[in-house]
Design a protein around this motif. Structure first.
Motif, PDB file in Angstrom:
ATOM      1  N   UNK A   1      -2.272 -12.271 -15.668  1.00  0.00           N
ATOM      2  CA  UNK A   1      -1.615 -12.375 -14.399  1.00  0.00           C
ATOM      3  C   UNK A   1      -0.430 -11.409 -14.379  1.00  0.00           C
ATOM      4  N   UNK A   2      -0.155 -10.884 -13.178  1.00  0.00           N
ATOM      5  CA  UNK A   2       0.941  -9.943 -13.017  1.00  0.00           C
ATOM      6  C   UNK A   2       1.866 -10.410 -11.908  1.00  0.00           C
ATOM      7  N   UNK A   3       3.049  -9.830 -11.891  1.00  0.00           N
ATOM      8  CA  UNK A   3       4.002 -10.140 -10.840  1.00  0.00           C
ATOM      9  C   UNK A   3       3.549  -9.523  -9.527  1.00  0.00           C
ATOM     10  N   UNK A   4       3.683 -10.267  -8.450  1.00  0.00           N
ATOM     11  CA  UNK A   4       3.343  -9.795  -7.116  1.00  0.00           C
ATOM     12  C   UNK A   4       4.630  -9.746  -6.317  1.00  0.00           C
ATOM     13  N   UNK A   5       4.880  -8.609  -5.683  1.00  0.00           N
ATOM     14  CA  UNK A   5       6.083  -8.444  -4.888  1.00  0.00           C
ATOM     15  C   UNK A   5       5.721  -8.317  -3.424  1.00  0.00           C
ATOM     16  N   UNK A   6       6.671  -8.661  -2.549  1.00  0.00           N
ATOM     17  CA  UNK A   6       6.518  -8.497  -1.106  1.00  0.00           C
ATOM     18  C   UNK A   6       7.488  -7.403  -0.685  1.00  0.00           C
ATOM     19  N   UNK A   7       6.972  -6.377  -0.039  1.00  0.00           N
ATOM     20  CA  UNK A   7       7.801  -5.262   0.404  1.00  0.00           C
ATOM     21  C   UNK A   7       8.735  -5.745   1.512  1.00  0.00           C
ATOM     22  N   UNK A   8      10.015  -5.448   1.368  1.00  0.00           N
ATOM     23  CA  UNK A   8      10.998  -5.851   2.369  1.00  0.00           C
ATOM     24  C   UNK A   8      10.991  -4.922   3.575  1.00  0.00           C
ATOM     25  N   UNK A   9      10.306  -3.782   3.451  1.00  0.00           N
ATOM     26  CA  UNK A   9      10.228  -2.843   4.563  1.00  0.00           C
ATOM     27  C   UNK A   9       9.074  -3.127   5.501  1.00  0.00           C
ATOM     28  N   UNK A  10       7.881  -3.287   4.933  1.00  0.00           N
ATOM     29  CA  UNK A  10       6.696  -3.460   5.783  1.00  0.00           C
ATOM     30  C   UNK A  10       6.037  -4.829   5.621  1.00  0.00           C
ATOM     31  N   UNK A  11       6.426  -5.608   4.603  1.00  0.00           N
ATOM     32  CA  UNK A  11       5.897  -6.955   4.437  1.00  0.00           C
ATOM     33  C   UNK A  11       4.594  -7.053   3.660  1.00  0.00           C
ATOM     34  N   UNK A  12       4.108  -5.949   3.119  1.00  0.00           N
ATOM     35  CA  UNK A  12       2.856  -6.003   2.362  1.00  0.00           C
ATOM     36  C   UNK A  12       3.119  -6.536   0.953  1.00  0.00           C
ATOM     37  N   UNK A  13       2.068  -7.035   0.321  1.00  0.00           N
ATOM     38  CA  UNK A  13       2.150  -7.488  -1.073  1.00  0.00           C
ATOM     39  C   UNK A  13       1.662  -6.349  -1.956  1.00  0.00           C
ATOM     40  N   UNK A  14       2.334  -6.139  -3.086  1.00  0.00           N
ATOM     41  CA  UNK A  14       1.938  -5.044  -3.959  1.00  0.00           C
ATOM     42  C   UNK A  14       2.187  -5.400  -5.420  1.00  0.00           C
ATOM     43  N   UNK A  63       5.155 -16.392 -10.502  1.00  0.00           N
ATOM     44  CA  UNK A  63       4.312 -16.199 -11.677  1.00  0.00           C
ATOM     45  C   UNK A  63       4.270 -17.465 -12.531  1.00  0.00           C
ATOM     46  N   UNK A  64       5.438 -18.075 -12.754  1.00  0.00           N
ATOM     47  CA  UNK A  64       5.497 -19.305 -13.550  1.00  0.00           C
ATOM     48  C   UNK A  64       4.779 -20.450 -12.851  1.00  0.00           C
ATOM     49  N   UNK A  65       4.907 -20.534 -11.540  1.00  0.00           N
ATOM     50  CA  UNK A  65       4.206 -21.582 -10.789  1.00  0.00           C
ATOM     51  C   UNK A  65       2.696 -21.388 -10.871  1.00  0.00           C
ATOM     52  N   UNK A  66       2.247 -20.140 -10.808  1.00  0.00           N
ATOM     53  CA  UNK A  66       0.811 -19.865 -10.922  1.00  0.00           C
ATOM     54  C   UNK A  66       0.304 -20.223 -12.314  1.00  0.00           C
ATOM     55  N   UNK A  67       1.080 -19.922 -13.341  1.00  0.00           N
ATOM     56  CA  UNK A  67       0.668 -20.284 -14.701  1.00  0.00           C
ATOM     57  C   UNK A  67       0.613 -21.800 -14.876  1.00  0.00           C
ATOM     58  N   UNK A  68       1.584 -22.518 -14.312  1.00  0.00           N
ATOM     59  CA  UNK A  68       1.591 -23.976 -14.421  1.00  0.00           C
ATOM     60  C   UNK A  68       0.391 -24.580 -13.685  1.00  0.00           C
ATOM     61  N   UNK A  69       0.074 -24.047 -12.510  1.00  0.00           N
ATOM     62  CA  UNK A  69      -1.081 -24.540 -11.772  1.00  0.00           C
ATOM     63  C   UNK A  69      -2.379 -24.260 -12.526  1.00  0.00           C
ATOM     64  N   UNK A  70      -2.444 -23.091 -13.142  1.00  0.00           N
ATOM     65  CA  UNK A  70      -3.643 -22.739 -13.920  1.00  0.00           C
ATOM     66  C   UNK A  70      -3.800 -23.671 -15.117  1.00  0.00           C
ATOM     67  N   UNK A  71      -2.693 -23.973 -15.785  1.00  0.00           N
ATOM     68  CA  UNK A  71      -2.726 -24.871 -16.932  1.00  0.00           C
ATOM     69  C   UNK A  71      -3.159 -26.273 -16.511  1.00  0.00           C
ATOM     70  N   UNK A  72      -2.660 -26.760 -15.393  1.00  0.00           N
ATOM     71  CA  UNK A  72      -3.056 -28.080 -14.902  1.00  0.00           C
ATOM     72  C   UNK A  72      -4.539 -28.121 -14.559  1.00  0.00           C
ATOM     73  N   UNK A  73      -5.038 -27.033 -13.950  1.00  0.00           N
ATOM     74  CA  UNK A  73      -6.470 -26.975 -13.630  1.00  0.00           C
ATOM     75  C   UNK A  73      -7.310 -27.013 -14.892  1.00  0.00           C
ATOM     76  N   UNK A  74      -6.900 -26.248 -15.896  1.00  0.00           N
ATOM     77  CA  UNK A  74      -7.657 -26.210 -17.145  1.00  0.00           C
ATOM     78  C   UNK A  74      -7.644 -27.564 -17.845  1.00  0.00           C
ATOM     79  N   UNK A  75      -6.503 -28.254 -17.809  1.00  0.00           N
ATOM     80  CA  UNK A  75      -6.427 -29.562 -18.446  1.00  0.00           C
ATOM     81  C   UNK A  75      -7.251 -30.591 -17.676  1.00  0.00           C
ATOM     82  N   UNK A  76      -7.322 -30.468 -16.354  1.00  0.00           N
ATOM     83  CA  UNK A  76      -8.108 -31.407 -15.557  1.00  0.00           C
ATOM     84  C   UNK A  76      -9.601 -31.193 -15.786  1.00  0.00           C
ATOM     85  N   UNK A  77     -10.005 -29.957 -16.039  1.00  0.00           N
ATOM     86  CA  UNK A  77     -11.418 -29.647 -16.248  1.00  0.00           C
ATOM     87  C   UNK A  77     -11.877 -29.974 -17.663  1.00  0.00           C
TER      88      UNK A  77
END
Length: 104
Positions: A1-14, A63-77
């Motif tokens: 997983x990588x960091x995702x940023x939101x452009x403050x100029x045009x609003x796109x994710x990159x 990023x940390x929230x995505x990792x925590x959600x992924x860990x919870x999914x893996x533990x539930x499965x």
């Protein structure tokens, strides 16, 4: 997983490079995408340090929230694990507490 940023100029994710440095040696921005960064550089506008720090903090939290959600999914499965100690059997409960054994 990588960091995702939101452009403050045009609003796109990159996705900037991992070290926030492009392969040609130019510094990537945590605030603007490549297009908006180029436009800001042409106008002579510097990246605001406070806004860059906030953008980095928000990206790391996401990023940390995505990792925590992924860990919870893996533990539930994951199938049920074996118990840490063996189950109690009726064998030990058949004898009265004061009964002697062969060794006693």
């Amino acid at each position: 997983m990588r960091l995702v940023f939101v452009c403050q100029g045009c609003g796109c994710h990159y996705f900037p490079p991992v070290g926030l440095v492009w392969p040609d040696g130019a510094r990537a921005s945590a605030v603007w995408c490549a297009g908006c960064r180029t436009e800001a550089a042409e106008r002579g506008i510097e990246e605001p340090a406070e806004l860059a720090a906030v953008a980095m903090m928000l990206a790391v939290r996401a990023y940390q929230a995505a990792l925590a959600a992924r860990l919870q999914r893996e533990q539930a499965e994951r199938p049920d694990r074996r118990p840490s100690r063996p189950a109690r059997t009726a064998r030990g409960q058949l004898r009265p507490g004061g009964a002697r054994t062969r060794l006693g």
